[in-house]
Design an enzyme around this catalytic site. Sequence first.
Site, PDB file in Angstrom:
ATOM      1  CG  ASP A 287      -5.559  -6.698  -2.150  1.00 52.56           C
ATOM      2  OD1 ASP A 287      -5.452  -5.396  -2.249  1.00 52.56           O
ATOM      3  OD2 ASP A 287      -4.397  -7.346  -2.195  1.00 52.56           O
ATOM      4  CG  ASP A 511       4.733  -6.553  -2.113  1.00 55.15           C
ATOM      5  OD1 ASP A 511       4.390  -6.224  -0.989  1.00 55.15           O
ATOM      6  OD2 ASP A 511       5.575  -5.952  -2.700  1.00 55.15           O
TER       7      ASP A 511
END
Length: 573
Positions: A287, A511
Site C-alpha cells: 500500500d 484487517d
Amino acid sequence: MSRTRTALLAALALTAGASGTALAADPGGTGTAAVPCTVDYKVQNQWSTGFTAAVTVTNNGAAKSAWSLKWTYGGDQKITSGWNAKLSQSGTAVTAANETYNGTLATGSSVSFGFQATYSGSNAVPGTFTLDGVTCNVDDGSGGPGGPTDPPPGTGNRVDNPYAGAKVYVNPEWSRKAAAEPGGSRIANQPTGVWLDRIAAINGVNGGMGLRAHLDEALRQKGSGELVVQLVIYNLPGRDCAALASNGELKADEIDKYKTQYIDPIKAILADPKYASLRIVNTIEIDSLPNLVTNVTPRPTATANCDTMKANGNYVKGVGYALNKLGDVPNVYNYVDAGHHGWIGWDDNFSASVQTIKQAATAEGATVNDVQGFITNTANYSALKEQYFTINDSVGGKSVRESKWVDWNRYVDELSFAQAFRGEAVKQGFASGVGMLIDTSRNGWGGSARPTGPGATTTVDTYVNGGRIDRRINVGNWCNQSGAGLGERPRANPEPGIDAYVWMKPPGESDGSSKFIDNDEGKGFDRMCDPTYTGNPRNGNNLSGALPDAPISGHWFSAQFQELMRNAYPPLS
Ligand code: BGC
C-alpha cells in the site's frame, strides 16, 4: 517472472556481470559500487539459429542525457531487430544508443533494452562492455565512497520463477491457530506469509518465532528439495498513510531508524550463508507507493499523511533502500506491492503507479534488477476472474465500463490487471522476466451468494451486478469483508505472467478493529472496519461492508476465519 521462460531456458540465461566477477556479499551493508557502470546481458531465449537478449545498463557515474553502449561479439552473432535502443552493428562490433525517450540516465539509475539476433555455433556472452567509452562491470579502483563493492545487479543464481518446482514454507504459528479452529485442519498446511510488521518481529514478538527461527524451520521443511519462504517487509515510516488500521511504529520522519534498525538487521540475517539454499521471497511494503499516486493533493481522496509521505520522500527512500539491501542477497526475490485492480486499474493511476515504483526501484542505490516482480491484491478481496462479464461487453449500447460497479476502470478482475501491470512494468524498463504474484487468500467469493451465470441484460448495471463474482458493496472496501471466502489455493505458474497464487495475508488475521481498541502497536481505528460506517471518497461513500466485532489488525479473528472457510471458492472438500 513470466512463465514464457522454461527452466531449461532459464539455465541458458547468462549474466555478463557474473563472468570473472566474484559474487562477494556486502558484509558491511554500506557498499557503494566503485564500478562506473554495470551491464546485465541476459540471453533470454535461444534456439538453434537465433536468440533474444535483454540488456540492463546501470550508470554509477555522473548523470547522462544520452548514452551509447558498445560490445564486440566473439562469434558470428548478427542483430536483426531491437527495441528500446538504436542498435547498429559493423562486423562483430555493436553499438546500442539511446532512443529519444530514454536518453536520461541519472546516477544510480538503469535502462533496459532488448534485441533479436541470429548466430551459429556458440553464442558466448560478450566479455567487455563500454558505456560512453568507460568499461563497465570492472572496479575502477576508486574504492567508492562507502567501502566494499556491491555485487553487480543481476548476478547471483536466481531462477526465473522461485515458486516453480518448490514447496512453500508453512508458518507453524499460523498453522497452529488454523488447526485449532473447527474444520481448520483442511487448510492448516497451506503456506502463508510471515509478516515482519515491526522491529520486534525480527527477534519474535512476545516469545513468538523471530526471523531466524522461521528460517531454521524453513530449512527443516525444505529437506533436499527447493523451498520458498515468503516474508512481508512492512514497517515504513508513516505506514498506511491513507488509513488508520495498520499505522505502524515508525513516525513519518523515522527513515534512519527504518534503515538501521529494521532493514539492515533483516538483511544481515538473510545474508547468513546458512540460509543460502532457501528461496526467500519478499513482499515489499504493501500500500505504500500506490498511495503516493492516488491519495495525495489535488485528488479528492488525498490525506494529510500521504501528502507528508510524498513531500518527505520517505516511502520512496525506504522502498529503494529495502530493494537495494535485500536485493544484494543472491537468493532473495523482491516483489514490490502493486495494489490491486480496484485501486490502480484506472487510467489515471496505472502507469503513474509503475512510474512511482520505478522511481523507488532506482533510489538509494537500488536498480530495476533488485526487483524480481510485483504482487497484487495483498490482503485485499478483489476477485481473481470475473467469469460472467468482460471489460469489452456492452448492454443497450452502454459499455461495462460505464456501469456503477466498474466505474470507468480498465480492468474487471485481478488476473487481467496483474498481467497488464507486468506488461506496463516491462515497457517502463523493468526486466522482461519480471513475474507477478496474486494474493488469493481471501478473494474466493463462493457460498450461496455466488452467481451462477451472467446478470440480466436489462441495463448494464443489472448485467454487471447480477453476474459479478466480487460481492463487495464497493470495490474500494478493504476491511474484513462480509461474504468473502478463501480463494485459489497457493500454486506456481497458474497463468501466463503469473509466478504464483499465494496466501500472503494469513486468513483469519483481522484487517482492523471494528471500534477503537487501545494497543501498543501504533494501530489506529479506521472506520472502514466499522460495519455502520457510510464511507468516504475512497469507497465512493458506501457502507464499509466490514464484519462486526473484529480485533485490531493482525490479531486472530475466528468468526472471519470460519466465514472464509464457508465461502471458499474453490470450495473446501
Ligand atoms: C497488520 C499487521 C499484520 C498483517 C497480517 C496487517 O493488516 O497491520 O500487523 O501482521 O496484517 O495479518
